[in-house]
Design a protein around this motif. Structure first.
Motif, mmCIF file in Angstrom:
data_model
loop_
_atom_site.group_PDB
_atom_site.id
_atom_site.type_symbol
_atom_site.label_atom_id
_atom_site.label_comp_id
_atom_site.label_asym_id
_atom_site.label_seq_id
_atom_site.Cartn_x
_atom_site.Cartn_y
_atom_site.Cartn_z
ATOM 1 N N ARG A 66 0.849 -1.205 0.000
ATOM 2 C CA ARG A 66 0.000 0.000 0.000
ATOM 3 C C ARG A 66 0.880 1.248 0.000
ATOM 4 N NH1 ARG A 66 -2.294 3.593 3.592
ATOM 5 N NH2 ARG A 66 -1.234 2.684 5.384
ATOM 6 N N PRO A 67 1.216 1.786 -1.172
ATOM 7 C CA PRO A 67 2.006 3.022 -1.197
ATOM 8 C C PRO A 67 1.150 4.207 -0.782
ATOM 9 C CG PRO A 67 1.431 2.361 -3.425
ATOM 10 C CD PRO A 67 0.933 1.276 -2.533
ATOM 11 N N LYS A 118 -0.619 6.884 7.667
ATOM 12 C CA LYS A 118 0.653 6.331 8.133
ATOM 13 C C LYS A 118 0.902 4.961 7.514
ATOM 14 C CE LYS A 118 -1.772 5.178 12.434
ATOM 15 N NZ LYS A 118 -1.867 5.552 13.846
ATOM 16 N N LEU A 119 2.181 4.636 7.438
ATOM 17 C CA LEU A 119 2.594 3.355 6.878
ATOM 18 C C LEU A 119 3.369 2.555 7.915
ATOM 19 C CD1 LEU A 119 4.019 4.401 3.373
ATOM 20 C CD2 LEU A 119 1.857 3.231 3.798
ATOM 21 N N VAL A 120 3.296 1.238 7.801
ATOM 22 C CA VAL A 120 4.148 0.359 8.616
ATOM 23 C C VAL A 120 5.082 -0.387 7.670
ATOM 24 C CG1 VAL A 120 4.223 -1.623 10.169
ATOM 25 C CG2 VAL A 120 2.410 0.085 10.416
ATOM 26 N N ALA A 165 1.805 -5.024 8.192
ATOM 27 C CA ALA A 165 2.800 -4.188 7.508
ATOM 28 C C ALA A 165 2.333 -3.832 6.097
ATOM 29 C CB ALA A 165 4.138 -4.902 7.462
ATOM 30 N N ASP A 166 2.535 -2.574 5.703
ATOM 31 C CA ASP A 166 2.186 -2.118 4.355
ATOM 32 C C ASP A 166 3.334 -2.360 3.379
ATOM 33 O OD1 ASP A 166 -0.333 -0.814 5.175
ATOM 34 O OD2 ASP A 166 1.042 0.462 6.325
ATOM 35 N N VAL A 167 4.549 -2.412 3.917
ATOM 36 C CA VAL A 167 5.735 -2.610 3.078
ATOM 37 C C VAL A 167 6.594 -3.707 3.703
ATOM 38 C CG1 VAL A 167 7.763 -1.509 2.056
ATOM 39 C CG2 VAL A 167 5.700 -0.153 2.460
ATOM 40 N N LEU A 168 6.964 -4.692 2.902
ATOM 41 C CA LEU A 168 7.750 -5.821 3.403
ATOM 42 C C LEU A 168 9.141 -5.790 2.759
ATOM 43 C CD1 LEU A 168 5.005 -8.565 2.899
ATOM 44 C CD2 LEU A 168 5.359 -7.138 4.913
ATOM 45 N N VAL A 169 10.182 -5.732 3.585
ATOM 46 C CA VAL A 169 11.555 -5.651 3.056
ATOM 47 C C VAL A 169 12.327 -6.873 3.548
ATOM 48 C CG1 VAL A 169 13.574 -4.176 2.766
ATOM 49 C CG2 VAL A 169 11.382 -3.143 3.372
#
Lengths: 139, 402
Positions: A10-11, A88-90, A113-117
């Protein structure tokens, strides 16, 4: 060719011009912390891209989580997330935050989490790429 | 201080201890000794100023704070200017890593991730312990490579610590230069060893990767030469020296690592010969003042000494093949002490049928955390960052193991 290794679910384009990140360590070995910290060195220099760290979640656009979810960090994690303004982003950085890796459980039981690294640890390039894509709409 | 209690491990409900700064002998810990150890005002963290202040208040820092790389809570008692007392609580990010009954290969992966910044040191200690139990020592070339990775890890860590001190003193040009240098070390490590933090290089009985060090010596020399020029510039700045000199003295005989050596206690596990350090020109660096500047000076000297050892090893070893040597049937226990960049780490390991039966670690950060708390007393609040960074703490290595 897709060279991205992170997943941006989700950007948030609101942060395109200025993006402020608050890092929280819920139980890392320290390697992810060092790689995230590397983003401020002159080689990566995330400030040139309008990305900054903040020392309080009140000013943060994104919560960047490193490490497995240790018992005593659950409350500080929840309170940091609740203190952030919307939108907000996680961002979960590293195998430990994503899934717990080989040492524990990830943050999924508390936050989505919205972004997984992925990576152990992910390289600064991977983290920077994820930060850029999480604010400019590229998935 | 050869009889000081360095670590206590509970094994099968029996308390065993390691004493002194070199020994790896385990002996029963008497209840009187343990009582003295547990009731020590130093270990309880009660560092009251000699003048009890009635107007002190608690200034909480953490567990999540922008100024700290990891999560730790600091109860800092102050009268508004001076630090009267500090009670650190490093338990927030304790992962309670499960080591019991882990198979050895899996356990090595976990050991390397106890402290990612010291993966070479922790991995080496674990592999040496297993190899001692199995009575299958690694080859001489493998041992030299273990010294090589430990010393490059030390160079990287010491550059990081000095960069943090420089950052605290607002020396922004030097700070940026040092952090860039740290990044270049990581890239060299990645190029030669396959991982930026040495994960997966060490193996039980040998190495997990083929190592070819051709060209490594020149690259490390280039890094250290550049560091030396930055260090010369930093130490010609009166502003930098003023912040470090006479700041946060610490002179406790039970300290370990660069902090102890900065106070002229020449303790260094490398003297015990757990790896062939005597063959590669190792010498102990020390200073005699015990303040933050001394701790930085010791690190600067150690970077030079480590460079010399890297040069020596690169002259002796060109290429080391991946190799493994495991006998899963052996059982027993072992204690190993390894000098990580922050100081002496003691590892206790028991194995049976290829699995771990007992595991414990007394890390350098655990040994030094209360020396830090003591050193900051009577300093002003802005001294805090120098006291903290000069010890090179890693909260990740202060956890429990189950």
């Amino acid at each position: 060719m897709d060279i991205h290794t992170s997943i941006v679910k989700r950007p948030e384009r609101t942060f395109k011009e200025s993006f402020t990140v608050f890092m929280i360590d819920t139980g890392s070995c320290g390697a992810c912390n060092l790689e995230v910290k590397s983003l401020t060195n002159p080689i990566y220099d995330m400030h040139r891209l309008g990305i900054f760290f903040t020392s309080t979640p009140r000013h943060a656009d994104a919560l960047l989580v490193v490490g497995v979810l240790s018992e005593k960090m659950k409350d500080p994690l929840r309170r940091a997330y609740e203190a952030m303004p919307d939108p907000k982003l996680v961002i979960a950085v590293g195998a430990c935050a994503l899934s717990g890796g080989i040492l524990g459980s990830g943050i999924r039981e508390m936050l989505d989490a919205d972004v997984l690294v992925p990576g152990c640890p992910p390289s600064p390039f991977t983290i920077l790429d994820a930060l850029i894509r999480s604010r400019d709409g590229q998935k | 201080m050869d009889d000081c209690l360095s670590a206590v491990f509970k094994i099968d409900d029996e308390l065993l201890c390691v004493k002194g700064h070199i020994s790896t002998a385990m002996e029963p810990c008497s209840s009187a000794e343990l009582e003295r150890y547990e009731n020590s005002p130093l270990l309880l963290g009660r560092y009251m100023d000699s003048l009890e202040r009635s107007e002190k208040f608690n200034f909480n820092l953490g567990p999540v704070s922008g100024g700290l790389l990891e999560s730790i809570k600091m109860n800092v008692y102050t009268d508004g200017e001076r630090i009267v007392e500090i009670r650190p609580d490093p338990t927030f990010k304790d992962r309670k890593i499960k080591m019991g009954e882990a198979p050895l290969d899996n356990a090595l992966l976990k050991v390397e991730r106890i402290n990612g910044a010291f993966a070479a040191g922790f991995g080496t200690a674990f592999c040496l312990a297993v190899e001692e139990i199995q009575e299958t020592p690694a080859s001489f070339e493998t041992q030299l490579v273990r010294i090589l990775i430990s010393e490059i890890e030390r160079i990287s860590n010491h550059i990081h610590v000095i960069a943090k001190l420089s950052e605290g003193a607002s020396q922004n040009v030097a700070t940026s230069h040092l952090f860039a240098l740290e990044e270049r070390v990581r890239r060299i490590v990645s190029e030669y060893f396959g991982h930026r933090f040495f994960f997966g290089v060490n193996g039980i009985g040998g190495l997990e990767r083929n190592i070819d060090v051709k060209g490594l010596q020149d690259k490390v020399d280039g890094i250290v030469d550049e560091f030396s020029s930055i260090w010369d510039a930093l130490t010609s700045s009166r502003l930098f020296l003023d912040r470090l000199q006479t700041t946060c003295f610490s002179r406790k005989e039970w300290m370990v690592g660069p902090a102890a050596r900065a106070a002229n206690f020449r303790y260094d596990s490398r003297l015990s010969g757990y790896l062939p350090y005597e063959d590669v020109g190792f010498e102990v660096a020390s200073d005699d003042t015990g303040d933050v500047l001394s701790r930085a000076l010791v690190r600067q000297k150690e970077i030079e000494i480590s460079r010399n050892m890297v040069d020596e090893i690169c002259g002796k070893v060109r290429r080391v093949e991946k190799c493994r040597n495991i006998d899963p049937d052996k059982r027993g226990w072992s204690v190993k002490r390894v000098e990580t960049p922050s100081g002496d780490m003691i590892l206790f390991l028991g194995i049976s049928n290829g699995h771990i039966t007992d595991f414990g670690i007394r890390s350098a950060s655990t040994a030094n955390i209360l020396a830090f708390a003591q050193s900051a007393i009577s300093g002003i609040l802005t001294d805090f960052t120098f006291a903290w960074e000069s010890f090179g703490f890693w909260i990740s290595e202060m956890g429990e193991y189950i």
